[in-house]
Design an enzyme around this catalytic site. Sequence first.
Site, short mmCIF file in Angstrom:
data_model
loop_
_atom_site.label_atom_id
_atom_site.label_comp_id
_atom_site.label_asym_id
_atom_site.label_seq_id
_atom_site.Cartn_x
_atom_site.Cartn_y
_atom_site.Cartn_z
N GLU A 129 5.06 39.10 6.26
CA GLU A 129 3.25 38.87 5.85
C GLU A 129 2.95 39.03 4.90
O GLU A 129 1.40 39.71 4.34
CB GLU A 129 2.83 38.27 7.27
N GLU A 169 7.90 29.39 12.15
CA GLU A 169 7.21 29.91 13.55
C GLU A 169 6.42 28.31 13.27
O GLU A 169 4.76 28.99 13.71
CB GLU A 169 6.53 30.50 13.19
#
Length: 573
Positions: free
Chosen positions: A349, A454
Amino acid sequence: MMVSTGKLVFILLIVLFEGSLVTSKKGHSSEQPSEKGGGYSSKETSEKADDSSKKSSGKVPYDYSANIECIKEPEKPLYGGGIISAADSGGKKCPVKGSVLKVELKKDHHYALSVWLKFSKGTGDITAIIVTPDGKFNTAGAIVAQSGCWTLLKGGATSFAEGKGDLFFQSNSTAEIMAESIALQGFSFEEWNAHRDEVVAKERKKKVKITVECGGKPLPDAELSVEWVAKGFPLGNAMTKEILDMPKYEEWFTKRFKWATMENEMKWYSTEYNEGQEGFEVADKMLELAEKHNIKVRGHNVFWDDQSHQMPWVSKLSTDKFKAAVAKHLKSVVSRYAGKVIHWDVVNENLHFSFFEDKLGKDASGEIFKEVAKLDSKPILFMNEFNTIEQPCDLAPLPTKYLAKLKQIQSYPGNEDLKYGIGLESHFEKPNIPYMRGSLDTLAAAKVPIWLTEVDVTKGPKQVEFLEEVMREGFGHPGVKGIVLWAAWHAKGCYVMCLTDNNFKNLPQGDVVDKLLDEWRKVPEKPKTDSKGVFEAELFHGEYQVTVKHASLKEPIVQTVDLDSKSEAAIKA
């Protein structure tokens, strides 16, 4: 997540292109899509589409290509402009900020948007909005554009109603938005699904030949049982440490998945929550369990760029001690699992957050990638980010920004030849399927493998429906090379989405996953060898266990054959 980067200018006006009102066509263009740019070319898709168009593929093949370069002159519009007049959309480079294009939209259609954009001056974000006949404002995509060259935006939206709609562009910049080669191509849901099927047939399946011999001679009319056991398209799930002490959990998980990610157990806060007290026992045991069941594991993650997920002691370190702690952890985790994981999520991220960049400088991600590769050169090294394909309203991780960050990491000295991957977390609420596909087109043009890492969908009345759509769209895109669900089981509740109850009985979400697993590993019913002892069929890539029965055999022959990298196999008694 929705990120705002400034006040959006929004003034609706009618725009004239060369003195003509821009209107939509009353039908689809018959022109073929442009074959320029990277990705899965329209020529490849159209060859198969021509053969099957009479069946279900529709009038126009989908164009998966995308040019990710900022170019001097825009390319021709895809689909000849689609429902937007080709003559008008191919005209002069006119300012469109605050203007609206009127279009006629059909019910239950996905609309693929493509447009070349630039600013009259400076650099900034441009967002495309499609207003559907039901009055809903749909963010169809966004890009980073500049003044010196043209950048392609690919995205889209879905119309569930028939009637008039609007297309317009907006930005936080005061500069004029210039648009050229605008195309909006509609596809019925059936046509859209047919495009997926064409990709599946080309990318996920192959024609295979199994020859059965006994005593050196062909064995005709032998009964076969063919069962998928491994390899093929990776479809996995996250797992938690509870799997170590719960046989039912282990049985449920290993029966379905041959790829896995540890939800939290490899992360820095799990292995060294207190300074100097490293502990890898749980992750070690989970890896041992995975290896026992021939499950491949993604390394998740080396570092997480989010400030909120750092241990208090890390945040308080001086610059020199921080550098030492980072180097120590990187060496500890990567060296320990070198050769044992297939991927590393290197910096998690790093588009939304910048903890390590703030501490170590703007090239922190590039340096970390370089050091990981020194210790473990075989795995693919990933950026891993959320909302790149989920939320076009979130301007932080746009596909163009993702690729810019990836290019920055690749250009760091010594990183040119590393193995890179694009990790897309894929945490969906209500998926915009045309935007998802258009974004994947753009990312696939980078020519590195894409994984949905994910995947989950938030709770709601359409959770199961949305989950199936997302999984099918990923499986049906030529750039996607693997899917991992983020549905790790917890006794007190899953992160967002559970597949089973606490007795490991499937919930509806688990049922749809099982349905897709069965579909994507399906084999012909009651297969037999022909008169030459040969069995031929279209099978999904994978490793299969083949059982042969015949009156001449004292007992069945059981053999595992690799039909993942090969197309032929021989079974001999």
